[in-house]
Design a protein around this motif. Sequence first.
Motif, PDB file in Angstrom:
ATOM      1  N   LYS A 151       0.850  -1.184   0.000  1.00  0.00           N
ATOM      2  CA  LYS A 151       0.000   0.000   0.000  1.00  0.00           C
ATOM      3  C   LYS A 151       0.893   1.243   0.000  1.00  0.00           C
ATOM      4  O   LYS A 151       2.048   1.195   0.439  1.00  0.00           O
ATOM      5  N   VAL A 152       0.349   2.334  -0.503  1.00  0.00           N
ATOM      6  CA  VAL A 152       1.074   3.598  -0.539  1.00  0.00           C
ATOM      7  C   VAL A 152       0.321   4.614   0.313  1.00  0.00           C
ATOM      8  O   VAL A 152      -0.905   4.737   0.211  1.00  0.00           O
ATOM      9  N   TYR A 153       1.065   5.328   1.157  1.00  0.00           N
ATOM     10  CA  TYR A 153       0.496   6.337   2.039  1.00  0.00           C
ATOM     11  C   TYR A 153       1.135   7.686   1.712  1.00  0.00           C
ATOM     12  O   TYR A 153       2.318   7.763   1.379  1.00  0.00           O
ATOM     13  N   ARG A 154       0.341   8.724   1.827  1.00  0.00           N
ATOM     14  CA  ARG A 154       0.856  10.066   1.560  1.00  0.00           C
ATOM     15  C   ARG A 154       0.450  10.992   2.695  1.00  0.00           C
ATOM     16  O   ARG A 154      -0.730  11.115   3.019  1.00  0.00           O
ATOM     17  N   LEU A 155       1.427  11.623   3.321  1.00  0.00           N
ATOM     18  CA  LEU A 155       1.177  12.649   4.329  1.00  0.00           C
ATOM     19  C   LEU A 155       1.389  14.011   3.682  1.00  0.00           C
ATOM     20  O   LEU A 155       2.447  14.271   3.103  1.00  0.00           O
TER      21      LEU A 155
ATOM     22  N   LEU B  91      -4.138   3.169  -1.953  1.00  0.00           N
ATOM     23  CA  LEU B  91      -3.591   4.491  -1.664  1.00  0.00           C
ATOM     24  C   LEU B  91      -4.388   5.143  -0.538  1.00  0.00           C
ATOM     25  O   LEU B  91      -5.623   5.147  -0.552  1.00  0.00           O
ATOM     26  N   HIS B  92      -3.647   5.711   0.425  1.00  0.00           N
ATOM     27  CA  HIS B  92      -4.259   6.398   1.554  1.00  0.00           C
ATOM     28  C   HIS B  92      -3.632   7.790   1.684  1.00  0.00           C
ATOM     29  O   HIS B  92      -2.410   7.914   1.817  1.00  0.00           O
ATOM     30  N   LEU B  93      -4.456   8.826   1.649  1.00  0.00           N
ATOM     31  CA  LEU B  93      -3.988  10.204   1.774  1.00  0.00           C
ATOM     32  C   LEU B  93      -4.394  10.756   3.129  1.00  0.00           C
ATOM     33  O   LEU B  93      -5.539  10.595   3.560  1.00  0.00           O
ATOM     34  N   THR B  94      -3.448  11.419   3.802  1.00  0.00           N
ATOM     35  CA  THR B  94      -3.699  11.939   5.143  1.00  0.00           C
ATOM     36  C   THR B  94      -3.182  13.364   5.253  1.00  0.00           C
ATOM     37  O   THR B  94      -2.062  13.660   4.836  1.00  0.00           O
ATOM     38  N   LEU B  95      -4.013  14.237   5.818  1.00  0.00           N
ATOM     39  CA  LEU B  95      -3.588  15.599   6.105  1.00  0.00           C
ATOM     40  C   LEU B  95      -2.892  15.601   7.456  1.00  0.00           C
ATOM     41  O   LEU B  95      -3.451  15.127   8.450  1.00  0.00           O
TER      42      LEU B  95
END
Length: 213
Positions: A76-80, A103-107
Motif C-alpha cells: 500500500k502507498v500512504y501520503r502525508l 492508496l491512503h492520503l492523510t492531512l
Amino acid sequence: MQSFKEAFSRHLRHPSTGPVGWLVKHILVRTNRYLEKEAARLLGIQPHDRVLEVGFGPGLGLQYALEHIGGDGRGKVYRLEISPEMIHSATKRLHRHIASGKLHLTLGNVMNLPYPDNSMDRIFHVNCYYFWDDLDQGCKELNRVLSPGGAMITTMDYKTLKLSIKRDLNAYADKYDPYAYMKSLEQTGFTGVRMEHLKDGVKDFEAIFACKE
C-alpha cells in the motif's frame, strides 16, 4: 515584486489556492517530476511494501510508487500532506487507487506522524525537509514509523534550490543544508546515511539515503 516573492515562497512551503498557488503548483509539477520518479526507483519498492511519501506538493511520486506496488501485491502507498489543496489535487487524479484501498492520503505534519511504530517499509520525500519546523523531531518521527530493515530516501536538486534562495523565491527554506539534515538522521537513529550526486539523462540531482537496522 517583493510581495510576489514572499507569496511565492509561502506557497512553496504550504501550497494553496489562488493565482500564485496555481503557478507554484505547475512549477512543482514540471521541476519535481523526475525527482519523484528517481526517488521511487532508487528506493527499490517491492509489491508487498508499505510505502510512505511525505510531501509538500502535487504528489507525483504517488503514481510512481503505485506502479512499483502493482495491483496484485499486498503493498500500500500512504501520503502525508500538509496542504489541503494538494490532498484535493491528488485525490482527483488518483481516485481509482484510493477506491481500491491501495492508496491512503492523510492531512498532517511530519512533526507528529499519524502512523504506528514500525508501520512503513519504505519512505521517501522530495524537496521538503528544509521546511520542517524541527529537523531532529521530523527525523525522529520518520525513524519511529520506519520498520527495522526499512529504507528512506530524499531527492533534491541542490543547485536549483540554492538559486531559488539567492533570488528570494524560497525564503522559508532556512534548513536547506543537506549535511545538517544528514546529521539529524544519524542523531535520531538512522544508519548508512550518505549522499550521492546522480544524473537522470541530462539533469543532475542529489539523493540522500538512510536505513533503519
